[in-house]
Motif scaffolding. Structure first.
Motif, short mmCIF file in Angstrom:
data_model
loop_
_atom_site.label_atom_id
_atom_site.label_comp_id
_atom_site.label_asym_id
_atom_site.label_seq_id
_atom_site.Cartn_x
_atom_site.Cartn_y
_atom_site.Cartn_z
N UNK A 13 0.83 -1.20 0.00
CA UNK A 13 0.00 0.00 0.00
C UNK A 13 0.86 1.25 0.00
N UNK A 14 0.28 2.32 -0.49
CA UNK A 14 0.82 3.67 -0.35
C UNK A 14 -0.32 4.59 0.05
N UNK A 15 -0.10 5.39 1.08
CA UNK A 15 -1.17 6.26 1.56
C UNK A 15 -1.55 7.33 0.54
N UNK A 16 -0.61 7.71 -0.35
CA UNK A 16 -0.88 8.81 -1.28
C UNK A 16 -1.32 8.34 -2.65
N UNK A 17 -1.46 7.03 -2.86
CA UNK A 17 -1.87 6.51 -4.16
C UNK A 17 -3.39 6.41 -4.24
N UNK A 18 -3.89 6.39 -5.47
CA UNK A 18 -5.32 6.36 -5.69
C UNK A 18 -5.84 5.03 -6.16
N UNK A 19 -6.87 5.08 -6.99
CA UNK A 19 -7.61 3.88 -7.40
C UNK A 19 -6.95 3.13 -8.54
N UNK A 20 -5.99 3.76 -9.23
CA UNK A 20 -5.46 3.16 -10.45
C UNK A 20 -3.93 3.04 -10.41
N UNK A 21 -3.39 2.09 -9.65
CA UNK A 21 -1.94 1.88 -9.68
C UNK A 21 -1.49 1.54 -11.10
N UNK A 22 -0.34 2.05 -11.48
CA UNK A 22 0.19 1.80 -12.83
C UNK A 22 1.45 0.96 -12.70
N UNK A 70 -15.41 10.93 -13.01
CA UNK A 70 -15.01 10.47 -11.68
C UNK A 70 -13.61 10.96 -11.30
N UNK A 71 -13.45 11.20 -10.00
CA UNK A 71 -12.12 11.39 -9.42
C UNK A 71 -11.63 10.04 -8.92
N UNK A 72 -10.37 9.75 -9.17
CA UNK A 72 -9.80 8.46 -8.75
C UNK A 72 -8.85 8.59 -7.57
N UNK A 73 -8.48 9.81 -7.22
CA UNK A 73 -7.56 10.00 -6.11
C UNK A 73 -6.12 9.77 -6.53
N UNK A 74 -5.20 10.00 -5.58
CA UNK A 74 -3.80 9.82 -5.86
C UNK A 74 -3.26 10.85 -6.83
N UNK A 75 -2.06 10.58 -7.32
CA UNK A 75 -1.42 11.39 -8.35
C UNK A 75 -0.75 10.42 -9.32
N UNK A 76 -0.47 10.86 -10.55
CA UNK A 76 0.25 9.96 -11.46
C UNK A 76 1.55 9.44 -10.87
N UNK A 77 2.25 10.30 -10.13
CA UNK A 77 3.52 9.89 -9.53
C UNK A 77 3.32 8.84 -8.45
N UNK A 78 2.37 9.07 -7.55
CA UNK A 78 2.12 8.11 -6.47
C UNK A 78 1.57 6.79 -7.00
N UNK A 79 0.70 6.87 -7.99
CA UNK A 79 0.14 5.64 -8.56
C UNK A 79 1.23 4.81 -9.24
N UNK A 80 2.17 5.49 -9.90
CA UNK A 80 3.27 4.78 -10.54
C UNK A 80 4.23 4.19 -9.50
N UNK A 81 4.45 4.91 -8.42
CA UNK A 81 5.33 4.39 -7.36
C UNK A 81 4.73 3.17 -6.69
N UNK A 82 3.41 3.16 -6.51
CA UNK A 82 2.76 1.98 -5.93
C UNK A 82 2.90 0.80 -6.88
#
Length: 291
Positions: A235-244, A257-269
Protein backbone atom coordinates in the motif's frame (compact mmCIF):
# COMPACT_ATOMS: atom_id res chain seq x y z
CA UNK A 1 11.06 -11.90 -25.26
CA UNK A 2 9.21 -12.91 -28.42
CA UNK A 3 5.47 -13.19 -27.88
CA UNK A 4 2.49 -14.33 -29.92
CA UNK A 5 -1.00 -12.81 -29.90
CA UNK A 6 -4.39 -14.30 -30.72
CA UNK A 7 -7.60 -12.28 -30.85
CA UNK A 8 -10.57 -14.19 -29.42
CA UNK A 9 -14.24 -13.80 -30.26
CA UNK A 10 -15.74 -16.81 -28.49
CA UNK A 11 -16.90 -17.41 -25.77
CA UNK A 12 -16.08 -13.73 -25.20
CA UNK A 13 -13.95 -11.08 -26.83
CA UNK A 14 -10.37 -11.20 -25.64
CA UNK A 15 -6.67 -11.29 -26.32
CA UNK A 16 -4.40 -14.24 -25.58
CA UNK A 17 -0.73 -13.25 -25.38
CA UNK A 18 1.97 -15.82 -24.75
CA UNK A 19 5.73 -16.27 -25.00
CA UNK A 20 6.56 -17.72 -28.40
CA UNK A 21 7.58 -21.01 -26.77
CA UNK A 22 4.62 -21.14 -24.38
CA UNK A 23 4.58 -21.08 -20.59
CA UNK A 24 3.35 -23.21 -17.72
CA UNK A 25 2.08 -20.08 -15.89
CA UNK A 26 -1.15 -18.43 -17.01
CA UNK A 27 -2.81 -15.23 -15.81
CA UNK A 28 -6.34 -14.00 -16.43
CA UNK A 29 -6.29 -10.18 -16.64
CA UNK A 30 -9.48 -8.31 -15.70
CA UNK A 31 -10.29 -4.63 -16.07
CA UNK A 32 -12.66 -2.82 -13.75
CA UNK A 33 -15.84 -0.97 -14.65
CA UNK A 34 -14.31 0.43 -17.84
CA UNK A 35 -15.21 -2.88 -19.47
CA UNK A 36 -12.13 -2.78 -21.68
CA UNK A 37 -9.83 -5.63 -22.65
CA UNK A 38 -6.56 -4.98 -20.78
CA UNK A 39 -4.32 -5.51 -23.80
CA UNK A 40 -1.34 -3.50 -22.64
CA UNK A 41 -1.26 -5.16 -19.22
CA UNK A 42 -1.51 -8.60 -20.82
CA UNK A 43 1.40 -7.85 -23.15
CA UNK A 44 3.57 -6.62 -20.27
CA UNK A 45 2.91 -9.85 -18.37
CA UNK A 46 3.66 -11.98 -21.43
CA UNK A 47 7.00 -10.21 -21.78
CA UNK A 48 7.80 -11.66 -18.36
CA UNK A 49 7.32 -15.20 -19.62
CA UNK A 50 3.70 -15.93 -18.66
CA UNK A 51 0.64 -16.60 -20.78
CA UNK A 52 -1.82 -13.74 -20.29
CA UNK A 53 -5.49 -13.80 -21.20
CA UNK A 54 -7.36 -10.47 -21.14
CA UNK A 55 -11.10 -10.68 -21.69
CA UNK A 56 -14.15 -8.44 -22.00
CA UNK A 57 -16.34 -9.75 -19.21
CA UNK A 58 -19.35 -7.48 -19.66
CA UNK A 59 -20.66 -5.22 -22.39
CA UNK A 60 -19.73 -7.55 -25.24
CA UNK A 61 -21.84 -9.74 -27.54
CA UNK A 62 -24.21 -11.91 -25.54
CA UNK A 63 -23.13 -10.34 -22.25
CA UNK A 64 -24.86 -8.13 -19.73
CA UNK A 65 -24.45 -4.49 -20.82
CA UNK A 66 -23.52 -3.55 -17.25
CA UNK A 67 -21.94 -5.22 -14.24
CA UNK A 68 -25.20 -6.83 -13.22
CA UNK A 69 -25.61 -10.52 -12.41
CA UNK A 70 -22.47 -11.40 -14.35
CA UNK A 71 -21.92 -15.19 -14.10
CA UNK A 72 -18.72 -16.13 -12.32
CA UNK A 73 -18.59 -18.96 -14.86
CA UNK A 74 -17.34 -16.24 -17.24
CA UNK A 75 -14.05 -16.43 -15.36
CA UNK A 76 -13.92 -20.16 -14.66
CA UNK A 77 -14.27 -20.65 -18.43
CA UNK A 78 -11.19 -18.45 -18.83
CA UNK A 79 -9.35 -20.76 -16.40
CA UNK A 80 -10.33 -23.63 -18.73
CA UNK A 81 -8.73 -21.77 -21.65
CA UNK A 82 -5.49 -21.16 -19.75
CA UNK A 83 -5.29 -24.80 -18.79
CA UNK A 84 -5.76 -25.82 -22.41
CA UNK A 85 -2.86 -23.52 -23.28
CA UNK A 86 -0.61 -25.54 -20.97
CA UNK A 87 -0.82 -23.42 -17.82
CA UNK A 88 -0.23 -25.46 -14.71
CA UNK A 89 -0.16 -22.48 -12.37
CA UNK A 90 -3.16 -20.15 -12.72
CA UNK A 91 -3.41 -16.57 -11.54
CA UNK A 92 -6.04 -13.86 -11.84
CA UNK A 93 -5.03 -10.20 -11.81
CA UNK A 94 -7.94 -7.80 -11.51
CA UNK A 95 -8.49 -4.16 -10.62
CA UNK A 96 -11.51 -2.68 -8.81
CA UNK A 97 -14.64 -4.58 -9.91
CA UNK A 98 -12.27 -6.94 -11.73
CA UNK A 99 -10.55 -7.58 -8.39
CA UNK A 100 -13.97 -8.32 -6.87
CA UNK A 101 -14.52 -10.88 -9.65
CA UNK A 102 -11.04 -12.34 -9.19
CA UNK A 103 -11.50 -12.88 -5.45
CA UNK A 104 -14.92 -14.47 -5.90
CA UNK A 105 -13.68 -16.75 -8.66
CA UNK A 106 -10.88 -18.01 -6.44
CA UNK A 107 -13.40 -18.73 -3.68
CA UNK A 108 -15.45 -20.88 -6.06
CA UNK A 109 -12.71 -22.41 -8.24
CA UNK A 110 -9.87 -24.26 -6.45
CA UNK A 111 -7.81 -24.32 -9.66
CA UNK A 112 -6.84 -20.68 -9.05
CA UNK A 113 -3.41 -20.55 -7.40
CA UNK A 114 -2.93 -16.81 -6.92
CA UNK A 115 -5.08 -13.68 -6.99
CA UNK A 116 -3.53 -10.26 -7.45
CA UNK A 117 -6.22 -7.77 -6.42
CA UNK A 118 -5.57 -4.10 -7.19
CA UNK A 119 -7.85 -1.58 -5.45
CA UNK A 120 -10.10 -4.40 -4.18
CA UNK A 121 -13.30 -4.57 -2.19
CA UNK A 122 -13.87 -6.92 0.70
CA UNK A 123 -17.54 -7.52 -0.08
CA UNK A 124 -19.96 -8.00 -2.97
CA UNK A 125 -21.64 -4.84 -4.19
CA UNK A 126 -24.72 -4.21 -6.28
CA UNK A 127 -24.85 -3.75 -10.00
CA UNK A 128 -23.02 -0.98 -11.81
CA UNK A 129 -25.15 -0.34 -14.85
CA UNK A 130 -28.01 -2.35 -16.36
CA UNK A 131 -28.65 -6.06 -16.66
CA UNK A 132 -29.74 -7.83 -19.84
CA UNK A 133 -33.26 -6.46 -19.33
CA UNK A 134 -31.91 -2.90 -19.50
CA UNK A 135 -32.96 -2.01 -15.94
CA UNK A 136 -30.61 -0.34 -13.45
CA UNK A 137 -33.01 -0.54 -10.51
CA UNK A 138 -33.98 -2.07 -8.20
CA UNK A 139 -30.42 -2.90 -7.27
CA UNK A 140 -29.29 -6.45 -7.97
CA UNK A 141 -26.11 -8.38 -7.32
CA UNK A 142 -23.10 -7.81 -9.53
CA UNK A 143 -22.56 -11.58 -9.73
CA UNK A 144 -24.19 -14.98 -9.98
CA UNK A 145 -22.85 -18.47 -9.35
CA UNK A 146 -24.60 -21.49 -10.80
CA UNK A 147 -27.51 -19.24 -11.72
CA UNK A 148 -28.01 -17.78 -8.24
CA UNK A 149 -27.27 -14.13 -7.40
CA UNK A 150 -24.70 -13.62 -4.65
CA UNK A 151 -25.70 -11.63 -1.54
CA UNK A 152 -24.77 -7.98 -2.02
CA UNK A 153 -24.75 -4.50 -0.54
CA UNK A 154 -26.95 -1.92 -2.35
CA UNK A 155 -26.20 1.78 -2.68
CA UNK A 156 -27.90 4.42 -0.56
CA UNK A 157 -29.32 6.79 -3.16
CA UNK A 158 -29.80 9.55 -0.64
CA UNK A 159 -26.11 10.34 -1.04
CA UNK A 160 -25.22 13.60 -2.75
CA UNK A 161 -21.76 14.73 -3.77
CA UNK A 162 -20.31 17.56 -1.69
CA UNK A 163 -18.48 18.78 -4.79
CA UNK A 164 -19.74 21.13 -7.53
CA UNK A 165 -21.81 19.54 -10.27
CA UNK A 166 -19.53 20.80 -13.01
CA UNK A 167 -16.57 18.45 -12.58
CA UNK A 168 -15.55 14.85 -11.89
CA UNK A 169 -16.97 13.39 -8.69
CA UNK A 170 -15.34 11.36 -5.91
CA UNK A 171 -17.83 8.64 -4.97
CA UNK A 172 -15.95 7.00 -2.10
CA UNK A 173 -18.32 8.68 0.32
CA UNK A 174 -21.27 7.01 -1.41
CA UNK A 175 -19.83 3.58 -0.67
CA UNK A 176 -19.01 4.55 2.92
CA UNK A 177 -22.56 5.85 3.48
CA UNK A 178 -24.02 2.68 1.95
CA UNK A 179 -21.97 0.55 4.35
CA UNK A 180 -23.47 2.42 7.28
CA UNK A 181 -27.01 2.40 5.91
CA UNK A 182 -27.00 -1.29 5.06
CA UNK A 183 -24.80 -2.52 7.89
CA UNK A 184 -27.15 -5.47 8.42
CA UNK A 185 -26.42 -6.66 4.88
CA UNK A 186 -22.63 -6.58 5.19
CA UNK A 187 -22.03 -10.01 6.80
CA UNK A 188 -23.67 -12.15 4.09
CA UNK A 189 -22.02 -10.04 1.38
CA UNK A 190 -18.45 -10.47 2.68
CA UNK A 191 -16.13 -12.23 0.24
CA UNK A 192 -14.98 -15.35 2.15
CA UNK A 193 -11.34 -15.18 1.04
CA UNK A 194 -10.40 -17.37 3.97
CA UNK A 195 -12.05 -20.25 2.07
CA UNK A 196 -9.97 -19.77 -1.09
CA UNK A 197 -7.10 -22.16 -1.76
CA UNK A 198 -5.33 -19.43 -3.74
CA UNK A 199 -2.64 -17.20 -2.34
CA UNK A 200 -3.60 -13.55 -2.14
CA UNK A 201 -1.67 -10.37 -3.01
CA UNK A 202 -3.48 -7.09 -2.32
CA UNK A 203 -2.44 -3.69 -3.68
CA UNK A 204 -4.23 -0.53 -2.58
CA UNK A 205 -3.87 3.23 -2.24
CA UNK A 206 -4.98 5.16 0.81
CA UNK A 207 -6.10 8.14 -1.30
CA UNK A 208 -8.53 6.07 -3.42
CA UNK A 209 -11.44 8.37 -4.25
CA UNK A 210 -13.65 5.70 -5.87
CA UNK A 211 -14.09 3.43 -2.86
CA UNK A 212 -12.09 2.76 0.33
CA UNK A 213 -9.85 0.10 -1.20
CA UNK A 214 -7.15 0.24 1.48
CA UNK A 215 -9.58 -0.39 4.38
CA UNK A 216 -11.17 -3.10 2.21
CA UNK A 217 -7.74 -4.65 1.59
CA UNK A 218 -6.96 -4.55 5.31
CA UNK A 219 -10.25 -6.34 6.02
CA UNK A 220 -9.40 -9.04 3.47
CA UNK A 221 -5.91 -9.43 4.92
CA UNK A 222 -7.26 -9.75 8.45
CA UNK A 223 -9.76 -12.37 7.32
CA UNK A 224 -6.97 -14.40 5.73
CA UNK A 225 -4.65 -14.09 8.72
CA UNK A 226 -7.38 -15.10 11.14
CA UNK A 227 -7.76 -18.31 9.14
CA UNK A 228 -4.00 -18.92 8.97
CA UNK A 229 -4.00 -18.36 5.20
CA UNK A 230 -1.32 -16.56 3.20
CA UNK A 231 -1.72 -12.91 2.23
CA UNK A 232 0.49 -9.99 1.22
CA UNK A 233 -0.58 -6.34 1.25
CA UNK A 234 1.28 -3.53 -0.53
CA UNK A 235 0.00 0.00 0.00
CA UNK A 236 0.82 3.67 -0.35
CA UNK A 237 -1.17 6.26 1.56
CA UNK A 238 -0.88 8.81 -1.28
CA UNK A 239 -1.87 6.51 -4.16
CA UNK A 240 -5.32 6.36 -5.69
CA UNK A 241 -7.61 3.88 -7.40
CA UNK A 242 -5.46 3.16 -10.45
CA UNK A 243 -1.94 1.88 -9.68
CA UNK A 244 0.19 1.80 -12.83
CA UNK A 245 2.63 -1.03 -13.42
CA UNK A 246 6.08 -0.41 -14.93
CA UNK A 247 5.78 -0.02 -18.69
CA UNK A 248 2.10 0.93 -18.67
CA UNK A 249 0.80 4.12 -20.20
CA UNK A 250 -0.44 6.80 -17.78
CA UNK A 251 -4.09 6.48 -16.85
CA UNK A 252 -6.30 8.95 -18.69
CA UNK A 253 -8.39 11.48 -16.80
CA UNK A 254 -12.13 10.90 -16.50
CA UNK A 255 -14.76 13.57 -17.11
CA UNK A 256 -17.04 11.80 -14.64
CA UNK A 257 -15.01 10.47 -11.68
CA UNK A 258 -12.12 11.39 -9.42
CA UNK A 259 -9.80 8.46 -8.75
CA UNK A 260 -7.56 10.00 -6.11
CA UNK A 261 -3.80 9.82 -5.86
CA UNK A 262 -1.42 11.39 -8.35
CA UNK A 263 0.25 9.96 -11.46
CA UNK A 264 3.52 9.89 -9.53
CA UNK A 265 2.12 8.11 -6.47
CA UNK A 266 0.14 5.64 -8.56
CA UNK A 267 3.27 4.78 -10.54
CA UNK A 268 5.33 4.39 -7.36
CA UNK A 269 2.76 1.98 -5.93
CA UNK A 270 2.83 -0.04 -9.14
CA UNK A 271 6.64 -0.03 -9.15
CA UNK A 272 6.75 -1.26 -5.55
CA UNK A 273 4.17 -3.95 -6.27
CA UNK A 274 5.62 -5.21 -9.55
CA UNK A 275 8.36 -7.53 -8.15
CA UNK A 276 5.84 -8.93 -5.69
CA UNK A 277 3.32 -9.49 -8.48
CA UNK A 278 5.82 -11.41 -10.58
CA UNK A 279 6.99 -13.42 -7.56
CA UNK A 280 3.42 -14.28 -6.60
CA UNK A 281 2.35 -15.22 -10.12
CA UNK A 282 5.36 -17.45 -10.72
CA UNK A 283 5.56 -18.77 -7.16
CA UNK A 284 9.09 -17.46 -6.95
CA UNK A 285 10.41 -19.45 -9.91
CA UNK A 286 10.90 -18.47 -13.57
CA UNK A 287 8.04 -19.76 -15.73
CA UNK A 288 8.89 -22.94 -17.64
CA UNK A 289 8.60 -22.95 -21.42
CA UNK A 290 6.17 -25.60 -22.67
CA UNK A 291 7.23 -26.28 -26.24
Amino acid sequence: MDITEHELADPWEGLLVAPAHGSDVGVLVLAGSSGRIERERARILAQQGVTALAIRWFGGPGQSPGICEVPLETFTTAVDVLQREGSRRIGILGVSKGAEAALLTAVHDPRVDIVVALSPTSRVWCNVGPSRDGAHHPYRSSWTWQGRPLPFVPMDDSWTSPEPDSGPVAIRGWYELSERTFAHLLPPAEIPVEAARADLLLIAGGDDAMWPSLPFAEQLAQRRRSAGATVRLIARDDAGHRPRLPGESPASASPHFQYGGTPEADALLGKAAWPQILDAITDGSPPALTS
